[in-house]
Design an enzyme around this catalytic site. Structure first.
Site, PDB file in Angstrom:
ATOM      1  N   ASP A 272      -0.135   5.010   0.787  1.00 46.23           N
ATOM      2  CA  ASP A 272      -0.409   5.907   1.926  1.00 46.23           C
ATOM      3  C   ASP A 272      -0.444   5.156   3.249  1.00 46.23           C
ATOM      4  O   ASP A 272      -1.188   4.190   3.414  1.00 46.23           O
ATOM      5  CB  ASP A 272      -1.758   6.605   1.736  1.00 46.23           C
TER       6      ASP A 272
ATOM      7  N   ASP B 137       0.860  -1.175   0.000  1.00 47.30           N
ATOM      8  CA  ASP B 137       0.000   0.000   0.000  1.00 47.30           C
ATOM      9  C   ASP B 137       0.906   1.237   0.000  1.00 47.30           C
ATOM     10  O   ASP B 137       2.028   1.181   0.522  1.00 47.30           O
ATOM     11  CB  ASP B 137      -0.862  -0.044   1.266  1.00 47.30           C
TER      12      ASP B 137
HETATM   13 MG   LIG Z   1      -3.067   3.148   3.241  1.00 49.65          MG
END
Ligand SMILES: [Mg+2]
Length: 128
Positions: A15, A13
């Site tokens: 962020d 991922d």
């Molecule tokens: Mg995230």
């Protein structure tokens, strides 16, 4: 250089994982990811569009990783090339998109109401 492990992909991922939310990645993290890419296929996944992900991971992001999935996977790049692009609207069509939005709005309202109920009411409801 050792051969990369076949049949294995490490997805990350963006962020809150490779970067602080909405921020740029650190040079140390970018270096680590390139070291990791020497031993395993690496992909990054973000909810943002490719422009924002490029701001966070660098403007060569599609070449720096084996896979880049932006817009929650609606746009896919492999080895720097666009390999897929989809929109929810064209995939679902207007009617199913409206139904999906209505369903999600309903679920959001239910969750919001559950959080505001007094706990005894919630417990009574759960154990009925
Ligand atoms: Mg995230």
């Amino acid at each position: 250089m050792a051969a990369r492990k076949a049949g294995l992909i490490a997805l990350f991922d963006v962020d809150g994982t490779l970067t602080a939310p909405r921020k740029e990645s650190t040079p140390q993290m970018l270096k680590f990811m390139q070291e990791l890419r020497k031993v395993v296929t690496v992909g990054v996944v973000g909810g943002s569009d490719l422009v924002k992900i490029s701001e966070q991971l660098g403007n060569t992001v599609t070449n720096d990783y084996d896979y880049v999935f932006s817009e929650n996977g609606l746009v896919a790049h492999k080895d720097g090339k666009l390999i897929g692009k989809q929109s929810l609207k064209s995939y679902l069509g207007d009617e199913k998109l409206k139904m999906t939005k209505k369903y999600l709005d309903g679920m959001q309202m239910i969750c919001r109401n559950l959080l505001t109920l007094p706990s005894i009411t919630l417990l009574t409801w759960i154990f009925q």
